[in-house]
Enzyme design. Structure first.
Site, short mmCIF file in Angstrom:
data_model
loop_
_atom_site.label_atom_id
_atom_site.label_comp_id
_atom_site.label_asym_id
_atom_site.label_seq_id
_atom_site.Cartn_x
_atom_site.Cartn_y
_atom_site.Cartn_z
N GLN A 27 -57.97 24.60 -74.14
CA GLN A 27 -56.79 25.28 -73.62
C GLN A 27 -55.83 25.61 -74.75
O GLN A 27 -55.75 24.91 -75.76
CB GLN A 27 -56.09 24.46 -72.54
CG GLN A 27 -55.53 23.14 -73.01
CD GLN A 27 -55.07 22.27 -71.86
OE1 GLN A 27 -55.74 22.18 -70.83
NE2 GLN A 27 -53.93 21.63 -72.03
N GLY A 28 -55.13 26.71 -74.56
CA GLY A 28 -54.11 27.15 -75.49
C GLY A 28 -52.85 27.48 -74.72
O GLY A 28 -52.85 27.55 -73.49
N TYR A 29 -51.78 27.71 -75.46
CA TYR A 29 -50.48 27.97 -74.85
C TYR A 29 -49.93 29.30 -75.31
O TYR A 29 -49.76 29.54 -76.51
CB TYR A 29 -49.50 26.84 -75.18
CG TYR A 29 -49.85 25.58 -74.44
CD1 TYR A 29 -49.27 25.30 -73.21
CD2 TYR A 29 -50.81 24.71 -74.92
CE1 TYR A 29 -49.62 24.16 -72.51
CE2 TYR A 29 -51.17 23.58 -74.23
CZ TYR A 29 -50.57 23.31 -73.01
OH TYR A 29 -50.93 22.20 -72.30
N ILE A 30 -49.66 30.18 -74.35
CA ILE A 30 -48.96 31.43 -74.64
C ILE A 30 -47.50 31.09 -74.92
O ILE A 30 -46.88 31.66 -75.80
CB ILE A 30 -49.12 32.42 -73.48
CG1 ILE A 30 -50.59 32.86 -73.38
CG2 ILE A 30 -48.18 33.61 -73.65
CD1 ILE A 30 -50.91 33.71 -72.17
N GLU A 82 -50.46 30.51 -78.99
CA GLU A 82 -49.89 29.93 -80.20
C GLU A 82 -51.02 29.27 -81.00
O GLU A 82 -52.06 28.94 -80.44
CB GLU A 82 -48.84 28.88 -79.82
CG GLU A 82 -47.67 29.47 -79.06
CD GLU A 82 -46.72 28.42 -78.51
OE1 GLU A 82 -46.91 27.21 -78.76
OE2 GLU A 82 -45.77 28.82 -77.82
#
Length: 162
Positions: A27-30, A82
């Protein structure tokens, strides 16, 4: 408004033999702004977009909205995230009426294992499995959005570390 109510614990004992399922999660974070996270997750060949609001004072409850996305769209959105990602294997372990999600982190967070249990209310009683250690609900260092910025592997090893 959909609410996520959960408690989070360090894991100090054996849990894998009790797991009835497992999956790999990336998972990644916008956006990882405190109190306003927008997360993209890929799990079991599916994508998910999740928006979370600020936690209450105890860190137990917060707004959560999630929708499934086609894998291709999630992969495209991951390119907007990010720098750095969370990579973990999640094990599902039943304890009483509840399912504990035990996350074994990889990469820069290697060595950290956390368990979460979702509840219907903040004061709901649940059976604590033997593998649970210290409760870390509300400790922002253990939020995935923070582990992305300050990975566990970079923490100074002190008496407060797991």
């Amino acid at each position: 408004m959909p609410q996520e109510i959960e408690r989070k614990f360090l894991v100090t004992g054996e849990y894998k033999s009790q797991a009835h399922a497992q999956s790999r999660i990336v998972q990644g974070y916008i956006s990882s702004a405190r109190g306003r996270t927008v997360r993209v997750r890929i799990r079991d060949g599916k994508g998910y977009l999740t928006i979370k609001g600020p936690s209450d004072a105890s860190g137990t409850a917060r707004y959560e909205w999630e929708r499934e996305l086609p894998l291709e769209e999630a992969e495209e959105l991951m390119r907007l995230c990010e720098p750095s990602v969370i990579d973990k294997t999640r094990y599902l372990v039943r304890s009483g009426r509840h399912i504990f999600e035990v996350d074994e982190f990889r990469g820069e967070n290697e060595g950290l294992t956390l368990a979460e249990v979702e509840l219907s209310s903040a004061d709901e009683v649940f059976v604590k499995p033997a593998f649970l250690g210290r409760e870390v609900t509300g400790d922002v260092r253990y939020y995935n959005s923070q582990l992305m910025k300050q990975p566990f592997g970079t923490w100074p090893q002190t008496h407060d570390s797991p």
